[in-house]
Design a protein around this motif. Structure first.
Motif, short mmCIF file in Angstrom:
data_model
loop_
_atom_site.label_atom_id
_atom_site.label_comp_id
_atom_site.label_asym_id
_atom_site.label_seq_id
_atom_site.Cartn_x
_atom_site.Cartn_y
_atom_site.Cartn_z
N ALA A 289 0.83 -1.20 0.00
CA ALA A 289 0.00 0.00 0.00
C ALA A 289 0.86 1.25 0.00
O ALA A 289 1.86 1.33 0.73
CB ALA A 289 -0.92 0.00 1.22
N ILE A 290 0.47 2.20 -0.83
CA ILE A 290 1.13 3.51 -0.86
C ILE A 290 0.05 4.56 -0.65
O ILE A 290 -0.89 4.68 -1.46
CB ILE A 290 1.85 3.74 -2.20
CG1 ILE A 290 2.86 2.63 -2.47
CG2 ILE A 290 2.54 5.11 -2.21
CD1 ILE A 290 3.50 2.69 -3.85
N ASN A 291 0.18 5.32 0.43
CA ASN A 291 -0.85 6.31 0.77
C ASN A 291 -0.21 7.37 1.65
O ASN A 291 0.61 7.06 2.53
CB ASN A 291 -2.01 5.62 1.51
CG ASN A 291 -3.28 6.46 1.49
OD1 ASN A 291 -3.29 7.59 1.99
ND2 ASN A 291 -4.33 5.90 0.94
N LYS A 292 -0.60 8.62 1.45
CA LYS A 292 -0.01 9.70 2.24
C LYS A 292 -0.61 9.80 3.63
O LYS A 292 -0.06 10.47 4.51
CB LYS A 292 -0.14 11.04 1.51
CG LYS A 292 -1.56 11.51 1.29
CD LYS A 292 -1.58 12.81 0.51
CE LYS A 292 -3.00 13.31 0.26
NZ LYS A 292 -3.01 14.57 -0.53
N ASP A 293 -1.74 9.13 3.86
CA ASP A 293 -2.40 9.13 5.17
C ASP A 293 -1.91 7.93 5.97
O ASP A 293 -2.28 6.79 5.68
CB ASP A 293 -3.91 9.08 4.99
CG ASP A 293 -4.66 9.05 6.33
OD1 ASP A 293 -4.01 9.22 7.39
OD2 ASP A 293 -5.89 8.84 6.31
N GLU A 294 -1.10 8.18 6.97
CA GLU A 294 -0.53 7.06 7.74
C GLU A 294 -1.57 6.30 8.54
O GLU A 294 -1.31 5.18 9.00
CB GLU A 294 0.56 7.59 8.67
CG GLU A 294 0.07 8.55 9.74
CD GLU A 294 1.18 9.05 10.62
OE1 GLU A 294 0.86 9.66 11.67
OE2 GLU A 294 2.36 8.84 10.28
N ASP A 295 -2.75 6.88 8.70
CA ASP A 295 -3.82 6.21 9.44
C ASP A 295 -4.81 5.50 8.52
O ASP A 295 -5.86 5.03 8.99
CB ASP A 295 -4.58 7.22 10.30
CG ASP A 295 -3.70 7.82 11.39
OD1 ASP A 295 -2.89 7.07 11.97
OD2 ASP A 295 -3.81 9.03 11.65
N ALA A 296 -4.52 5.42 7.24
CA ALA A 296 -5.43 4.76 6.30
C ALA A 296 -5.62 3.29 6.68
O ALA A 296 -4.64 2.59 6.99
CB ALA A 296 -4.88 4.86 4.88
N PRO A 297 -6.86 2.79 6.69
CA PRO A 297 -7.12 1.40 7.09
C PRO A 297 -6.38 0.37 6.24
O PRO A 297 -6.15 -0.74 6.71
CB PRO A 297 -8.64 1.27 6.91
CG PRO A 297 -9.17 2.66 7.01
CD PRO A 297 -8.11 3.54 6.43
N ILE A 298 -6.00 0.71 5.02
CA ILE A 298 -5.32 -0.25 4.16
C ILE A 298 -4.01 -0.73 4.78
O ILE A 298 -3.59 -1.87 4.55
CB ILE A 298 -5.06 0.37 2.76
CG1 ILE A 298 -4.67 -0.72 1.75
CG2 ILE A 298 -4.01 1.46 2.82
CD1 ILE A 298 -5.76 -1.63 1.35
N PHE A 299 -3.39 0.12 5.60
CA PHE A 299 -2.11 -0.27 6.21
C PHE A 299 -2.28 -1.39 7.23
O PHE A 299 -1.32 -2.10 7.54
CB PHE A 299 -1.43 0.93 6.86
CG PHE A 299 -0.87 1.92 5.87
CD1 PHE A 299 0.02 1.50 4.89
CD2 PHE A 299 -1.22 3.25 5.91
CE1 PHE A 299 0.56 2.40 3.98
CE2 PHE A 299 -0.70 4.16 5.00
CZ PHE A 299 0.20 3.73 4.03
N ALA A 300 -3.50 -1.58 7.73
CA ALA A 300 -3.75 -2.63 8.72
C ALA A 300 -3.61 -4.02 8.11
O ALA A 300 -3.33 -4.99 8.83
CB ALA A 300 -5.12 -2.45 9.35
#
Length: 326
Positions: A289-300
């Motif tokens: 996953a690549i996302n600028k929001d470190e709290d994005a659920p995808i990182f879980a």
């Protein structure tokens, strides 16, 4: 070993669809694969060899005049006939719109029961009872089901089965007319296949998927997803938010109301990772996953996560991929 029936979906040209390889692979793990395909009379000359190459030990070609004009009825009759002829207690069908309907109708016709949207098959510890595995609630839980008595009909999630059967040089091919009659299905007035990109794999069956979300910002900037996909030889997918925003066509949507995929590698670019999206991709073997929001659920659920701007990270990634190839 027990005979395992596998429903083969075919293209308008009469070739097996990509779902066939995984279904035959799943059947080979638990028994002897018996491919069941419906054709118009005298139209299945090449199909037996093609299915043998995919691992079918037996090929049952059911000929029906209604093969191209009526939805599902010939398939239901063919599977009911084959279940009797091969003394089969297990039927595998792809978890697609057409075959899910066949599964339900077959359960009524043959007195069986359906285990829906399977991601795995195995025998119990005694080796007697078939256990079907399911990924539910967006992939948060794995559940199991079985059928006690009667024909077990399992719809298998496309892309979920990695095993492949060994090729069979000379499968036993049997051709027969459909004997079991069922209530008429919907009449097919016209059938055409939407052309895809010839240089990209189909989304549902791809080993690698690059998907983009609303974080790409626009239809024009969604091209970044396509560029990375082309660099990796991957299919292109999208979140529902990207589809609703008009970035790509609905046919590329991954999620609970779109396509379910289980690739070896799933790359999520600018996707927050709502539960509806995770339901369609969480069984991927590796998630990046690549996302600028470190709290994005995808990182879980990501195996590897990069907190950063996709428009900075992805071009550098493409450069590195191309540099390693040169």
């Amino acid at each position: 070993m027990a005979n395992i029936l596998v429903l083969i979906e075919t293209t308008t040209a009469g070739a097996p669809k990509p779902t066939a390889a995984a279904l035959l692979g799943a059947a080979a793990v638990v028994g002897t694969p018996v491919a069941v395909a419906v054709t118009a009379p005298s139209a299945g000359a090449e199909l037996g060899a093609q299915l043998g190459a995919l691992g079918a030990a037996h090929v049952y070609l059911a000929e029906a005049e209604t093969a191209g004009t009526e939805l599902g009825s010939a398939q239901v009759g063919a599977l009911a006939d084959a279940a009797q002829d091969y003394a089969a207690q297990l039927v595998l069908v792809p978890n697609t719109n057409d075959s899910r309907t066949v599964a339900g109708r077959l359960a009524i016709t043959a007195g069986g029961a359906v285990c829906a949207d399977a991601v795995g098959l195995r025998y119990d510890e005694e080796g007697q009872e078939m256990i079907v595995e399911h990924s539910v609630f967006g992939g948060d839980y794995t559940t199991e089901s079985t059928v006690e008595g009667g024909l077990m009909i399992v719809t298998v999630r496309p892309g979920a089965i990695a095993e492949r059967a060994d090729a069979v040089a000379a499968p036993e091919v049997r051709t027969a007319a459909v004997r079991t009659t069922t209530a008429p299905g919907a009449r097919i007035e016209e059938l055409s296949e939407a052309p895809g990109r010839a240089d990209r794999p189909a989304l549902r069956d791809a080993a690698t998927v690059v998907a983009g979300g609303r974080g790409l910002g626009s239809k024009e900037d969604f091209a970044l997803v396509e560029q990375l996909a082309d660099a990796l030889g991957a299919a292109v997918g999208a979140s529902r938010a990207a589809v609703d925003s008009g970035y790509v066509a609905q046919g590329l949507q991954v999620g609970q109301t779109g396509v379910s995929v289980s690739p070896q590698l799933y790359m999520a670019l600018g996707i927050s990772g709502a539960i509806q999206h995770r339901a369609g991709m969480q069984t991927a073997k590796t998630v990046v996953a690549i996302n600028k929001d470190e709290d994005a659920p995808i990182f879980a659920i990501a195996d590897f996560g990069v907190v950063g701007d996709v428009f900075t990270v992805v071009p550098k990634l493409i450069e590195e991929i191309e540099a390693r190839r040169s």
